[in-house]
Motif scaffolding. Structure first.
Motif, PDB file in Angstrom:
ATOM      1  N   GLN A 518       0.821  -1.201   0.000  1.00 10.24           N
ATOM      2  CA  GLN A 518       0.000   0.000   0.000  1.00 10.24           C
ATOM      3  C   GLN A 518       0.859   1.258   0.000  1.00 10.24           C
ATOM      4  O   GLN A 518       0.587   2.226  -0.700  1.00 10.24           O
ATOM      5  N   ALA A 519       1.941   1.219   0.805  1.00  7.09           N
ATOM      6  CA  ALA A 519       2.831   2.375   0.855  1.00  7.09           C
ATOM      7  C   ALA A 519       3.517   2.593  -0.489  1.00  7.09           C
ATOM      8  O   ALA A 519       3.670   3.729  -0.964  1.00  7.09           O
ATOM      9  N   ALA A 520       3.932   1.496  -1.150  1.00  5.92           N
ATOM     10  CA  ALA A 520       4.583   1.610  -2.452  1.00  5.92           C
ATOM     11  C   ALA A 520       3.629   2.170  -3.489  1.00  5.92           C
ATOM     12  O   ALA A 520       3.998   3.007  -4.321  1.00  5.92           O
ATOM     13  N   ALA A 521       2.364   1.721  -3.454  1.00  7.72           N
ATOM     14  CA  ALA A 521       1.385   2.215  -4.401  1.00  7.72           C
ATOM     15  C   ALA A 521       1.095   3.694  -4.178  1.00  7.72           C
ATOM     16  O   ALA A 521       0.921   4.461  -5.123  1.00  7.72           O
ATOM     17  N   ALA A 522       1.069   4.087  -2.891  1.00  7.41           N
ATOM     18  CA  ALA A 522       0.826   5.496  -2.590  1.00  7.41           C
ATOM     19  C   ALA A 522       1.962   6.362  -3.116  1.00  7.41           C
ATOM     20  O   ALA A 522       1.750   7.452  -3.663  1.00  7.41           O
ATOM     21  N   GLY A 523       3.191   5.869  -2.984  1.00  2.00           N
ATOM     22  CA  GLY A 523       4.326   6.609  -3.519  1.00  2.00           C
ATOM     23  C   GLY A 523       4.284   6.719  -5.022  1.00  2.00           C
ATOM     24  O   GLY A 523       4.575   7.765  -5.596  1.00  2.00           O
ATOM     25  N   ALA A 524       3.883   5.633  -5.688  1.00  2.00           N
ATOM     26  CA  ALA A 524       3.775   5.664  -7.144  1.00  2.00           C
ATOM     27  C   ALA A 524       2.681   6.618  -7.582  1.00  2.00           C
ATOM     28  O   ALA A 524       2.819   7.343  -8.583  1.00  2.00           O
ATOM     29  N   ALA A 525       1.576   6.638  -6.827  1.00  4.02           N
ATOM     30  CA  ALA A 525       0.483   7.544  -7.169  1.00  4.02           C
ATOM     31  C   ALA A 525       0.921   8.988  -7.017  1.00  4.02           C
ATOM     32  O   ALA A 525       0.569   9.861  -7.815  1.00  4.02           O
ATOM     33  N   GLU A 545      -6.503   0.081  -6.050  1.00  7.12           N
ATOM     34  CA  GLU A 545      -6.841  -0.080  -4.642  1.00  7.12           C
ATOM     35  C   GLU A 545      -6.989  -1.566  -4.285  1.00  7.12           C
ATOM     36  O   GLU A 545      -6.624  -1.993  -3.201  1.00  7.12           O
ATOM     37  N   ALA A 546      -7.531  -2.339  -5.210  1.00  6.06           N
ATOM     38  CA  ALA A 546      -7.723  -3.764  -4.931  1.00  6.06           C
ATOM     39  C   ALA A 546      -6.398  -4.498  -4.859  1.00  6.06           C
ATOM     40  O   ALA A 546      -6.290  -5.543  -4.223  1.00  6.06           O
ATOM     41  N   ALA A 547      -5.371  -3.950  -5.493  1.00 10.51           N
ATOM     42  CA  ALA A 547      -4.089  -4.648  -5.565  1.00 10.51           C
ATOM     43  C   ALA A 547      -3.206  -4.396  -4.355  1.00 10.51           C
ATOM     44  O   ALA A 547      -2.218  -5.096  -4.175  1.00 10.51           O
ATOM     45  N   VAL A 548      -3.528  -3.374  -3.567  1.00  6.26           N
ATOM     46  CA  VAL A 548      -2.675  -3.045  -2.425  1.00  6.26           C
ATOM     47  C   VAL A 548      -3.522  -2.922  -1.177  1.00  6.26           C
ATOM     48  O   VAL A 548      -4.734  -2.725  -1.233  1.00  6.26           O
ATOM     49  N   GLY A 549      -2.826  -3.041  -0.035  1.00  7.36           N
ATOM     50  CA  GLY A 549      -3.535  -2.918   1.234  1.00  7.36           C
ATOM     51  C   GLY A 549      -4.406  -4.131   1.513  1.00  7.36           C
ATOM     52  O   GLY A 549      -4.527  -5.051   0.720  1.00  7.36           O
ATOM     53  N   LEU A 550      -4.997  -4.127   2.698  1.00 13.32           N
ATOM     54  CA  LEU A 550      -5.940  -5.171   3.084  1.00 13.32           C
ATOM     55  C   LEU A 550      -7.351  -4.663   2.857  1.00 13.32           C
ATOM     56  O   LEU A 550      -7.692  -3.550   3.250  1.00 13.32           O
ATOM     57  N   SER A 551      -8.156  -5.488   2.221  1.00 18.09           N
ATOM     58  CA  SER A 551      -9.548  -5.113   2.030  1.00 18.09           C
ATOM     59  C   SER A 551     -10.281  -5.169   3.357  1.00 18.09           C
ATOM     60  O   SER A 551      -9.820  -5.771   4.328  1.00 18.09           O
ATOM     61  N   ASN A 552     -11.454  -4.536   3.392  1.00 20.32           N
ATOM     62  CA  ASN A 552     -12.262  -4.603   4.601  1.00 20.32           C
ATOM     63  C   ASN A 552     -12.642  -6.053   4.935  1.00 20.32           C
ATOM     64  O   ASN A 552     -12.729  -6.434   6.108  1.00 20.32           O
ATOM     65  N   THR A 583      -2.678  -1.684  14.507  1.00 30.25           N
ATOM     66  CA  THR A 583      -2.268  -1.621  13.104  1.00 30.25           C
ATOM     67  C   THR A 583      -3.465  -1.314  12.207  1.00 30.25           C
ATOM     68  O   THR A 583      -3.350  -0.546  11.243  1.00 30.25           O
ATOM     69  N   PHE A 584      -4.602  -1.912  12.513  1.00 30.57           N
ATOM     70  CA  PHE A 584      -5.825  -1.644  11.751  1.00 30.57           C
ATOM     71  C   PHE A 584      -6.216  -0.175  11.845  1.00 30.57           C
ATOM     72  O   PHE A 584      -6.518   0.473  10.837  1.00 30.57           O
ATOM     73  N   LEU A 585      -6.190   0.385  13.043  1.00 32.51           N
ATOM     74  CA  LEU A 585      -6.580   1.783  13.220  1.00 32.51           C
ATOM     75  C   LEU A 585      -5.593   2.734  12.561  1.00 32.51           C
ATOM     76  O   LEU A 585      -5.975   3.829  12.132  1.00 32.51           O
ATOM     77  N   ALA A 586      -4.332   2.312  12.472  1.00 25.71           N
ATOM     78  CA  ALA A 586      -3.316   3.184  11.884  1.00 25.71           C
ATOM     79  C   ALA A 586      -3.176   3.014  10.379  1.00 25.71           C
ATOM     80  O   ALA A 586      -2.440   3.783   9.746  1.00 25.71           O
ATOM     81  N   SER A 587      -3.839   2.034   9.787  1.00 24.99           N
ATOM     82  CA  SER A 587      -3.675   1.794   8.355  1.00 24.99           C
ATOM     83  C   SER A 587      -4.336   2.910   7.548  1.00 24.99           C
ATOM     84  O   SER A 587      -5.350   3.485   7.955  1.00 24.99           O
ATOM     85  N   PRO A 588      -3.755   3.256   6.385  1.00 22.92           N
ATOM     86  CA  PRO A 588      -4.297   4.364   5.583  1.00 22.92           C
ATOM     87  C   PRO A 588      -5.739   4.102   5.142  1.00 22.92           C
ATOM     88  O   PRO A 588      -6.130   2.961   4.891  1.00 22.92           O
ATOM     89  N   VAL A 589      -6.505   5.167   5.052  1.00 29.01           N
ATOM     90  CA  VAL A 589      -7.889   5.085   4.568  1.00 29.01           C
ATOM     91  C   VAL A 589      -7.875   5.178   3.052  1.00 29.01           C
ATOM     92  O   VAL A 589      -7.287   6.098   2.477  1.00 29.01           O
ATOM     93  N   LEU A 590      -8.492   4.215   2.396  1.00 29.80           N
ATOM     94  CA  LEU A 590      -8.514   4.216   0.940  1.00 29.80           C
ATOM     95  C   LEU A 590      -9.336   5.396   0.419  1.00 29.80           C
ATOM     96  O   LEU A 590     -10.259   5.871   1.084  1.00 29.80           O
ATOM     97  N   PRO A 591      -9.035   5.867  -0.807  1.00 27.79           N
ATOM     98  CA  PRO A 591      -9.668   7.098  -1.303  1.00 27.79           C
ATOM     99  C   PRO A 591     -11.189   7.061  -1.346  1.00 27.79           C
ATOM    100  O   PRO A 591     -11.828   8.099  -1.168  1.00 27.79           O
ATOM    101  N   HIS A 592     -11.793   5.911  -1.592  1.00 21.03           N
ATOM    102  CA  HIS A 592     -13.240   5.876  -1.762  1.00 21.03           C
ATOM    103  C   HIS A 592     -13.961   5.289  -0.548  1.00 21.03           C
ATOM    104  O   HIS A 592     -15.164   5.045  -0.601  1.00 21.03           O
TER     105      HIS A 592
END
Length: 698
Positions: A518-525, A545-552, A583-592
């Motif tokens: 997720q961090a790598a994708a955010a940097g690329a974005a 978004e589906a390719a990075v991070g953990l889904s709900n 870790t869950f509370l600190a994870s980035p919020v996805l754009p949508h």
């Protein structure tokens, strides 16, 4: 090796070294590391390891108790993994519940720490009043075990305190069992006094069982021989002076009790002066050939080359297949090298390939010896001839036992063993894995080209199941297993290891890999955004978004399994749940993401949905009031519009975080309800048993 390095670091108590070890080991910290820190009394290191989600097994509390660190023992006892679920039989369940605290209490007694024992009695229900039957008998059994542990540790004062709580051992067998431990750990005067007080070591009465059938008596002699005290010889002399028939029973080649025939030197072989004790027994006391033969097996398993050399060269003991197997089973490679130097390792043949013991790596010799012993025809030198795939089985065992690359190459290239990827993924190094993948891809050991190896997704799961995180990371990073497993797959692997609950490392690995992606994708974005809005949109779309991070859905699975179900059945501990929720509370919020989509994904209850709605309404009202107040003094429309958009984004993020906090709270509530449910079932079962069975609870 990583775990051993971490254990040494935590023993040192050095903060920077611990930071470096954690960075090096990644998620592979285990309960052994925590136990090492607990024994050394390093509270800061223990707290750090707990915060990192380290497994909290009973070993850590036992280590703190044995070392006398009562505050650490209290901390680790409260954090331990617990199985709350009711097993079905209330009395058996009560027995199981009392085993944990009894183990910690025995560790405290072995270390001689009465203050830890007092804490366990006052705060940890050492004498649990909820036990059902024979309350006094249960208390007496606990005190007997504690006195025995104090005796093994040589804690004479504490042992006497505990013995004062017991009636004199009226049963001969009970007195002898206590005397075993006194012989092992206490000095001669204590051993002699208690033997007299308990009427042990007295000459047999006419018609009494002979020593050959008296396993308890023989064990007293063997305990004295294996004593941890320097006056072991005096204790042996005392036993023999009063019961010389015990030596005859121990040295009998036939008719000896099973306890004597198997593990005759269980304690003596652990002492550094084992050779000296053998010289005394064999030369001074004229022990027979049966003792020398049993001692050779014990020496091989203990890795005592001096004792083994004495028995083979001076006593004429025969080298049996059991010696080789015992050394191999305990990883005593120095013994195998010694035997190889004497030319006493047999050749083993199978599938027209013969292992030359003078040239084979020693770990290959070890794996071969163990498997050959289990093969048809053992102990023949050609034991493996009729076993198809024998060398491949040796390869599998050697790989799982940590054989180096040279040994694996020898098995493949010299003996024709099939290179098996899964055991290497489970227990091998990255170097070994690269070589094996190269062989499997037809590279004959060359480096694996990107994408040229066979599909390795199942190897990633096997590595995770075995806890080999370095192999799992390599398989994913080099693209051989490009698809990270789902949370359901990882949790499913853990359910296969019910007897090995130290599985949180795999859960944490998955979370960390997803976070890194997720961090790598955010940097690329961000880089694409600098180049143009179109590029940013391409990277930040739904597919990205589906390719990075953990889904709900993945988060929901992990939070429920770790925070609720896994804690109830003893697979995960409370500190691991705290790490995951943080870790869950600190994870980035996805754009949508919104509060509503989060609530739907986690399946909120009606009550929680109502709480979320109330929180959102209150925030809208506060935001509207703040906006109205700000609009009165603002004359810059463009700036006000930008601020409004920024406010809406902050509001969305705050809404999602409110929903996440409610997720965590709901899991915690369900866990507490589950605990209460199991406790109520135990209470109901207790009431039932008390009503239908006389004397329950008395």
């Amino acid at each position: 090796m990583q775990q051993i390095a971490s254990a040494g670091t935590t023993c040192s108590g050095d903060g920077p070294s611990l930071d470096a070890a954690l960075a090096y080991c990644g998620c592979s910290i285990t309960s052994k590391v925590l136990a090492s820190a607990a024994w050394a009394g390093h509270r800061a290191a223990c707290n750090r390891l707990l915060a990192e989600g380290c497994e909290v097994g009973l070993e850590a509390a036992c280590a703190a108790a044995e070392a006398g660190h009562v505050s650490l023992c209290s901390l680790l006892w409260s954090k331990r993994r617990r199985d709350y679920e009711f097993c079905g039989d209330v009395e058996d369940d009560a027995d199981l519940a009392s085993l944990d605290v009894a183990r910690v209490a025995e560790a405290a007694c072995f270390g001689g720490h009465a203050h830890v024992l007092q804490w366990l009695e006052a705060k940890a229900q050492l004498y649990d009043e909820r036990q059902l039957r024979n309350q006094e008998g249960r208390r007496q059994k606990i005190n007997e075990d504690l006195a025995a542990a104090a005796a093994r540790g040589g804690r004479v004062s504490l042992m006497h305190q505990l013995l004062e709580k017991l009636p004199p051992p009226s049963a001969v067998s009970r007195g002898r069992r206590l005397l075993y431990d006194v012989a092992l750990g206490c000095p001669l005067p204590v051993f002699r006094d208690l033997a007299e007080r308990w009427r042990q070591l007295e000459p047999p009465q006419p018609g009494a069982p002979t020593a050959a059938a008296d396993a308890d008596g023989c064990t007293i002699l063997l305990s004295a021989l294996g004593s941890r005290t320097p006056d072991w010889k005096d204790k042996v002399e005392l036993v023999l002076a009063r019961r010389p028939d015990y030596l005859a029973a121990v040295t009998a080649e036939r008719g000896a009790p099973p306890l004597v025939r198997h593990g005759i030197f269980e304690w003596a072989a652990t002492q550094p002066d084992f050779e000296q004790r053998l010289r005394y027994l064999v030369l001074d006391k004229n022990a027979g050939a049966a003792v020398a033969q049993a001692a050779a097996i014990a020496a091989a398993g203990a890795g005592d080359l001096g004792a083994l050399r004495f028995l083979l060269d001076e006593c004429g003991a025969r080298l049996s297949d059991n010696c080789i197997c015992e050394a191999a089973a305990h990883g005593q490679h120095a013994v195998l090298e010694f035997l190889r130097g004497r030319g006493q390792l047999p050749r083993t043949s199978s599938e027209r390939r013969t292992l030359d013991p003078s040239a084979a790596p020693v770990c290959v010799l070890a794996a071969t010896a163990v498997l050959a012993a289990a093969s048809p025809g053992h102990p023949s030198g050609q034991v493996a001839d009729q076993v198809r795939g024998f060398w491949s089985r040796v390869f599998k065992r050697a790989a799982r036992q940590g054989a180096d690359l040279a040994a694996l190459r020898y098995l493949h290239e010299q003996l024709g063993a099939e290179v098996q990827l899964q055991p290497i993924a489970e227990a091998g190094s990255v170097e070994q894995l690269k070589w094996a993948l190269g062989v499997a891809a037809g590279g004959a050991g060359a480096a694996v080209a990107q994408g040229s190896a066979p599909a390795a997704q199942h190897l990633l799961l096997a590595a995770l199941e075995a806890g080999n995180l370095a192999a799992a990371s390599h398989l994913h990073a080099c693209g051989l297993a490009p698809v990270l497993p789902s949370a359901r797959q990882v949790i499913g692997l853990g359910s296969k290891r019910a007897t090995e609950p130290e599985f949180f490392v795999a859960v944490r690995w998955l979370v960390e890999q997803r976070r890194a992606g997720q961090a790598a994708a955010a940097g690329a974005a961000g880089a694409a955004g600098a180049a143009g809005a179109g590029g940013a949109a391409a990277i930040g779309g739904a597919a990205g978004e589906a390719a990075v991070g953990l889904s709900n859905a993945d988060w929901a699975k992990l939070l429920t399994e770790v925070g609720e179900e896994g804690r109830l059945d003893g697979r995960f501990s409370g500190n691991q749940w705290k790490w995951l929720q943080a870790t869950f509370l600190a994870s980035p919020v996805l754009p949508h993401a919104t509060a509503a989509t989060t609530a739907r994904a986690f399946g909120f209850s009606r009550t929680t949905n109502r709480r979320l709605a109330d929180m959102l309404i209150q925030r809208r009202q506060e935001a509207a009031a703040s906006a109205a107040a700000g609009a009165e003094g603002s004359g810059h429309t463009a700036e006000a519009g930008a601020e409004h958009e920024g406010g809406r984004e902050r509001e969305r993020l705050a809404d999602v975080m409110d929903a996440r906090r409610l997720v965590v709270a709901e899991v915690a509530v369900r866990f507490r309800e589950g605990v209460k449910q199991w406790e109520d079932r135990r209470a109901d079962a207790y009431t039932f048993y008390k009503a239908v069975l006389p004397g329950v609870g008395n």
